[in-house]
Design a protein around this motif. Structure first.
Motif, short mmCIF file in Angstrom:
data_model
loop_
_atom_site.label_atom_id
_atom_site.label_comp_id
_atom_site.label_asym_id
_atom_site.label_seq_id
_atom_site.Cartn_x
_atom_site.Cartn_y
_atom_site.Cartn_z
N GLY A 144 41.75 63.01 -10.20
CA GLY A 144 41.91 61.91 -11.15
C GLY A 144 41.12 60.67 -10.77
N ARG A 145 40.50 60.69 -9.60
CA ARG A 145 39.71 59.53 -9.18
C ARG A 145 38.22 59.82 -9.32
NH1 ARG A 145 42.17 54.51 -7.58
NH2 ARG A 145 44.35 55.04 -7.43
N ARG A 146 37.48 58.78 -9.61
CA ARG A 146 36.03 58.82 -9.49
C ARG A 146 35.68 58.43 -8.06
NH1 ARG A 146 33.10 58.35 -14.21
NH2 ARG A 146 31.72 59.51 -12.82
N HIS A 181 48.45 51.00 -10.47
CA HIS A 181 47.29 50.81 -11.33
C HIS A 181 47.46 49.50 -12.08
CE1 HIS A 181 45.38 54.69 -10.70
NE2 HIS A 181 46.56 55.24 -10.74
N ALA A 196 36.13 65.04 -11.85
CA ALA A 196 36.22 64.64 -13.25
C ALA A 196 35.39 63.40 -13.47
CB ALA A 196 37.68 64.35 -13.60
N PRO A 197 35.08 63.11 -14.72
CA PRO A 197 35.39 63.88 -15.92
C PRO A 197 34.41 65.03 -16.10
CG PRO A 197 34.26 61.88 -16.52
CD PRO A 197 34.42 61.85 -15.03
N ARG A 219 57.25 55.23 -25.37
CA ARG A 219 57.20 53.85 -24.92
C ARG A 219 57.52 52.90 -26.05
NH1 ARG A 219 50.79 53.50 -23.30
NH2 ARG A 219 49.93 54.40 -25.18
N GLN A 237 50.68 72.46 -19.04
CA GLN A 237 50.29 72.46 -17.64
C GLN A 237 51.53 72.58 -16.78
OE1 GLN A 237 46.84 69.19 -18.66
NE2 GLN A 237 47.57 69.22 -16.56
N ARG A 252 46.67 60.31 -19.81
CA ARG A 252 46.20 59.93 -21.15
C ARG A 252 46.43 58.47 -21.48
NH1 ARG A 252 49.97 62.99 -25.48
NH2 ARG A 252 49.79 61.10 -26.73
N ILE A 253 47.15 57.75 -20.62
CA ILE A 253 47.34 56.33 -20.87
C ILE A 253 45.98 55.63 -20.89
CG2 ILE A 253 48.39 54.19 -20.01
CD1 ILE A 253 50.57 56.04 -20.63
N ALA A 304 40.76 62.43 -18.10
CA ALA A 304 40.59 63.06 -16.79
C ALA A 304 40.70 62.06 -15.64
CB ALA A 304 39.23 63.76 -16.72
N ILE A 305 40.91 60.79 -15.97
CA ILE A 305 40.86 59.73 -14.96
C ILE A 305 42.24 59.11 -14.81
CG2 ILE A 305 39.85 57.46 -14.42
CD1 ILE A 305 37.38 58.37 -16.07
N ALA A 306 42.74 59.07 -13.58
CA ALA A 306 44.06 58.49 -13.31
C ALA A 306 44.02 56.98 -13.49
CB ALA A 306 44.49 58.83 -11.89
N ILE A 332 36.84 54.70 -16.07
CA ILE A 332 35.97 54.32 -14.95
C ILE A 332 34.65 55.06 -15.14
CG2 ILE A 332 35.66 54.39 -12.44
CD1 ILE A 332 37.92 52.56 -13.22
N VAL A 370 44.73 67.62 -18.69
CA VAL A 370 44.83 66.17 -18.81
C VAL A 370 45.39 65.59 -17.53
CG1 VAL A 370 45.98 64.30 -20.02
CG2 VAL A 370 45.09 66.25 -21.30
N SER A 371 44.68 64.63 -16.96
CA SER A 371 45.17 63.96 -15.76
C SER A 371 46.03 62.76 -16.13
CB SER A 371 43.98 63.53 -14.90
OG SER A 371 44.40 62.78 -13.80
#
Lengths: 329, 329, 329, 329, 329, 329
Positions: free
Chosen positions: F24-26, E36, F99-100, C329, C262, E266-267, E303-305, E310, E263-264
């Motif tokens: 990246g947010r819902r 976060h 997303a997702p 990490r 990306q 992956r953590i 896909a979620i920051a 969530i 990918v937004s």
């Protein structure tokens, strides 16, 4: 509003891109800049279009993404752009930082599409479709083609009997110590003058015992002139207030000073005032009503980011610059 | 400026990362934090470097992305970082929220790279390349190696004849009720003291009938001291103003209070003041001129986000803390 | 690194302010612009400074907030700015939008402080304190003083025996169809050439049967040249990869193509490559090692917003452009 | 706090999503909107939960992402959501712009899940697990099921001996000129009334010679009532201050006006006041102490973005609305 | 769901504040950080709470604004915080930058409130109100009180017959080359093990001919173990996909690899997987169904920051990791 | 372009406000929402206006700040708003999260100003000033006045000989399982149909052996129809591509699939396609040229945030959906 039959309001001047540092940032340490569209005459056009008038911008913009941006922003507030010309050349820009102090402006407008092509308008033809013509002294300060075009345009309008509003809009850095008496021909053509007694004194290169005498002098000397209007900013420590004055050949009114509260952005408040005054003249408002409307627009503008007053006629009429603060709900 | 011949200005202290809640947010409900670099001595260094002085930071930063960030930000404002040491250990952080009230700070600086390694400097060698030495009482408040190093450093500088400016910089939470009389040795070494009469009274553990007597006492007791300077914040309801005082062995001056207007960020205004005062001393300004310059820097700082005054000498000289507000253009 | 004894690396070229539309926005509908500092040679300087070299920028910036911004950003990444001149004139700007496609640039760099004052450097004196000299073909494309200065500078450096790296950096819109064979004198002075076989073919106005022959031809014709290096971008549908090639008089290496994943921002990836290659040359890396390091820098850059590679030597060495993706990490 | 034994505090009313224009923007030219969760009763619940009470929200939210958002935000401040019902129907929204003036609200709450399902609660059962019941006049203003439910609920609570706090919360646009005397039954059930003398006069449709008489009248007429509390906003030009009054059957107290300083967001300050007053009543505070705590919460709220007071009991107790401004560190 | 009768799911571990560089930024050049809340066990708790389970976090947070922030964020996703302890000490933080490569983490978690107070729980009492117990190997990697508490807790739960899920969660930098065989006692107590064959091989310090044998070995050696589950990340150039495996004593299933697309963040995808697997076990899903649900949660998470998945149960069930991409409307 | 002589292009449909969660947010954890203006017909109008056509929107917007916002955004891209009616009623909104998966939409458009007032147009009069009429099946899906008005309008246009383009624009949630054969009358009136073979099959409730037969069937059954056009989305793992097909009574063309690369926002790509196809028809493009132009617009749109294609004719013509990726400079 039935003004469409009588042609459009035409506003002539450079449209500028404003890039401003975020709140609390200097230009020197900004990592982003906020985009607004300005230019004194465009700001007046924006007020008048939002108040429901048929307004056309007369300007020149580059054929570029930035030019498209400006065109789009003018249209967004309802300003007609069919008469805006596109050309080669760069976009006139100014960089703004709000602090410290009341803020400062770095102009980057040389070699602009407007500066190089301001002479591309057929003023006689435009006069025939114009209900009102507005321009400011910035055109003159720029010199060259803009200055020439401004004079030619104003005279063509006066000859055709089109009302002309002229806002002195003194910018020290643009005049760089040159005398701005070169704007006298513009005042000659004007029916409405946006200028403070201090402006008048400087332009006429005459000291007056007081402001009233300055206004009287300008009305006496310039026969076409029907109205002079201006605002006055008052500082009490760090609290600011603003009053508005309107003087015609038959009446005069100065409002009380209205508190400005927390100022978000004072750029363009003079243009908001000018637009609201012109609207008042177009609708036959008296001096008191007109001064109050102009003041309301100017005070409202201080709370709005960017160069342009954003609102509707209903909001302008409802806004009381002296009123109790309360959330409307 | 010919000060480079005479060595650098050295500023010794911890560089802190400041993470602050966005405007209107508490830390408890922030979804992002703004990043600034601070630390009292770094802030003073930033002022002096931007005013054109050759300044080197003496500090210890961790070998990490956050350490790199701080180093870069110091360099950005022109502070030399060649003498900053990198080590293991964490980055000293403080979390800030501006509201409600005047804001509050949560320190998270224990176990920092600086706290563990502040003793890694060769003060005699540094004294030989130093034109001026600046530090603050925060070093002492931290205790341990920073406190020891501060004392050692100040004494080494005094012995070598280097001028020393010392800013008391009282932080209640760092002293946690301990007496801060431990900073007396630092004042002994100082040629310039940034401290209010209240600070003096607290440190000397003596009540004075008025502020002037406190300042007189400190000048009498500490022979090396040439100047004492401080600001005073005045509240009239929610309007704030600031005045500045400078007292030397031969003259004294207190400015009128200057209004602060809409405050963007008051953190670091004392450091801006200190930096401008030190610049004045380096350039031989008298008490009045110096007080005014210090006040100008402090007032300007209130409009600038972050811990550091951002500007140029030309701007500092042009800024009138008592002037009419007007956009410069 | 003991390179300080041997003088500084000097990078000569225009520093540009980049203002870019936010992700997903066109310039035409942006309400803010992101600020970055670029310019091909400044980007190379940034890489070399972050890798620990002593680097000085040779450029001209306006005396303005925007000029201060650029100066500060250069210092932030460790580039020395003591030799940057300040003058009247405007800041060279380019406006960037990333989409659609691979993005597009609107230059607004005419009449810049650099364009008007690029001749203000004493090249003989600079050659005497220079360990390495870097510049790009953009100077030549700009014509006028920058082009003259570039030629003069490169020749002065060659005469003084200073190694010269030259990056062709072809920009179609700057050359506007003019032939860029005017850069031949620069290649004559160069010890390292950043140019693809296609660049070589265009500049020499010669068709070659394959890329290897083009590189061979340029090495034969230009005696001072020791190395030619370039990257190649490969598209497989919408997946991009990048390979790097380094050819010296004794060896040659082309890496496998590394996937770019990306892409956040590909501007400046060529400059990141150039900087890493120069570092390799300074440290005596062979072709394979050098190509791999250049590729690593270029691939890393694609993930970093702005024109400049941001990182440390340790990160550059640890980065494997062909490696398994995993969070460290 | 041992109040859990005695059941929960129940707050009944509509939870609203607030979408607000960024600072300095009108809705008409916003490119993003900030998200907050509000609703008068939810705001009171938020205060009480953060002060450590066991609070349950009684409301209806749609089965949607927006409904989930509101539920999550309530939980974030500690409000229990186990009794919130989910249903079809839309999310009640209000759009807010802060300027010009004190701001304005556009409601978009018709056909909401709450409006259609406010009658789905078993009030007798809820009364048996309730330690305190809070609601506001907005329920009544909405008419239909919310109005009916509010009355039914208040009466059920009164019958069960549960203390009831009722906040008149007059919203002109919701009543649209209708008389709000329909809220009399709610006052009948209330033990604590949040209403100003002006509210009382309007509701009772009676003119009183002064505010004290209005309060006296309402205490006389409504037997269950133990306390009346309200705030008063004072404007001196653009400086605002707030005072708080608490009147019980045995004592009364009005605080001095506290300056509000730079206001970030005044929405919800009345709810912050109400929440702090209810906390005072639950803990047996006297009128003076209660008024002061209510005032502190309301003043703090003005500095916090969004509808809800964000803080802790320790912060509320430490906050001095009349105190010297100083950064806590 | 009737699981409330049987007590809560308890998740034990450190809650971390994550501060991450904006997209495209390195930490070294960030001017803001995104906030976060994470921590492996908290992330699992978040999944389970959103899926409707009664979940309580067992952790220790500092008495500060940052601690309040974390507590609020846990509550927002429905995690119970009544059993979280507050203490002196600092907030464990980790700083994250997403690029270049797959991102990297700087831990700043030493001396945290959790590290100093992880021993403050009464495990026997907690076991009596626990339906399920979850923890990860990070506790053990931290050493000291967290490691001791983890072992004590797991053994207490096993003794009380509470199901225990244990996620190895190997973090190279936390183990710093130490062997992680110290987590064997935790596996002994576990009923469900989240670990890959590679993890098993490393922990058991045994080479296996293939992954299936490793899993078989661990099931044979640890009697309490009922299920082993893990994901596998596959790289094809820069395209990533993920497959999931679940092995019980009676069945085993490996899904096909599902493409991850853009990918937004992956953590936390491993924690999302773990949470969904635990939900499947609680609801009696078979290996295939469970693997698929775990995979769906893990893919969605990318896909979620932020660190946490969530969503809702309905969304999890509707999400097809292999499905055609289409906007749902 | 001389199309103004022949009247305006009229686009009839609901203008929607789109509020979308940040990347990246819902929706459930968003703290701000991005504002865009959409609606299928408005998006088509935006393309056509930017390509230089005279386009008027036919819609109804509430008299509110949100209504003003939509009106302004339409004007910004050049769409005429003189025929847009303002009324009471709410603004139709849709909430979007990307997303997702490919994203999902929550409609909140019931009771909108448009839904209540779509019957307020005089179609016969409008037909007389219309050069082209565009509408979509969403009007029909909404039922009630919009559905009636859509049918009446299309028939009036057909009767007056105005070309009509109709985009089926199937939205599952709006039809909620109802058959959409009610749009047959619209197809009867249409000269251009935007529909895929699958759409045709569903609407005609007929199974076809292949797509070509479906298109043939619709052309046979509906006499006024001259062209059918659609796009096809292909997924290869997580790589997407798009092809376009145009079939007229005399020719047919399907493009190769063009890769979509990193997708920023796919909403409105079908409308961008429709707008570009209509432009092609207005300019007499053949099937191949038209399909390619439609594909180019659709692919470009995927890189642009918001519902509307933003660009110029020059950019559309220059864009090669199959081309090598390169930054234009």
């Amino acid at each position: 509003m039935d003004d469409k039959a009588a042609g459009s309001i035409l506003c002539f001047g450079e449209v500028l891109l404003r890039l401003s540092a975020p709140v609390g940032r200097r230009l020197a340490n900004s990592s982003s800049l906020e985009v607004h569209v300005g230019g004194a005459e465009a700001n007046v056009a924006a007020v008048l279009a939002q108040l429901g008038h048929d307004v056309e911008m007369l300007s020149v913009l580059p054929q570029s993404g930035l030019g498209d941006l400006c065109l789009g922003e003018l249209r967004r507030v309802g300003v007609g752009t069919a008469k805006v010309r596109r050309s080669d050349g760069r976009m006139g820009i100014y960089f703004f930082e709000a602090a410290p102090g009341a803020g400062s402006v770095e102009y980057d407008r040389e070699q602009s599409a407007f500066a190089h092509n301001a002479d591309q308008f057929d003023w006689a033809a435009l006069a025939s479709v114009s209900r009102w013509f507005h321009l400011s002294g910035i055109n003159v300060a720029l010199g060259g083609k803009p200055a020439d075009a401004a004079r030619t345009a104003a005279e063509a309008m006066a000859e055709a009997g089109v009302p002309v509003s002229f806002d002195v809009n003194h910018r020290a850095s643009l005049w760089e110590g040159r005398s701005d008496k070169g704007i006298v021909p513009l005042i000659t053509a004007a029916t409405a003058l946006l200028a403070s007694p201090q402006d008048i004194s400087r332009i006429l290169q005459t000291e007056f015992a007081n402001g009233a005498l300055a206004v009287q002098a300008v009305l006496e000397r310039f026969e076409r002139l029907e109205v002079v209007a201006w605002t006055r900013r008052l500082n009490d420590g760090d609290r600011q207030s603003l009053s508005a004055s309107v003087v015609t050949r038959s009446e005069q009114h100065e409002t009380a000073p209205a508190p400005l509260g927390q100022v978000s952005d004072r750029i363009g408040s003079g243009d908001a005032f000018a637009g609201a005054i012109i609207d008042g003249l177009l609708r036959g408002q008296g001096a008191a009503e007109s001064a109050r409307q102009g003041l309301a627009a100017a005070v409202m503008k201080h709370a709005i980011a960017g160069d342009q007053w954003i609102g509707t006629r209903a909001e302008l009429e409802a806004f009381d610059p002296f009123g109790e603060s309360d959330v409307r709900r």
